[in-house]
Design a protein around this motif. Sequence first.
Motif: not given
Length: 68
Positions: A12, A14-16, A18-23, A26
Amino acid sequence: MTARHSAHCVEEAEEAVKELRAVLEKAGITLPTLRIDPASLAREAPCPLVELGRCSVETAHRLAAVLR
């Protein structure tokens, strides 16, 4: 806390990250040391923390502007 629960917590986190890095990407923002805090994984039953890390003053201003 079971090993399966600990593994889920790490996944969870690691996913957070990745998600934060992607946002942030952008929005044109890079936090170079964004990662899971390794010290938080050293416990017998890991409960990972997300380390936002250090950034330049310019990046801090850009991040604040995005959050407004």
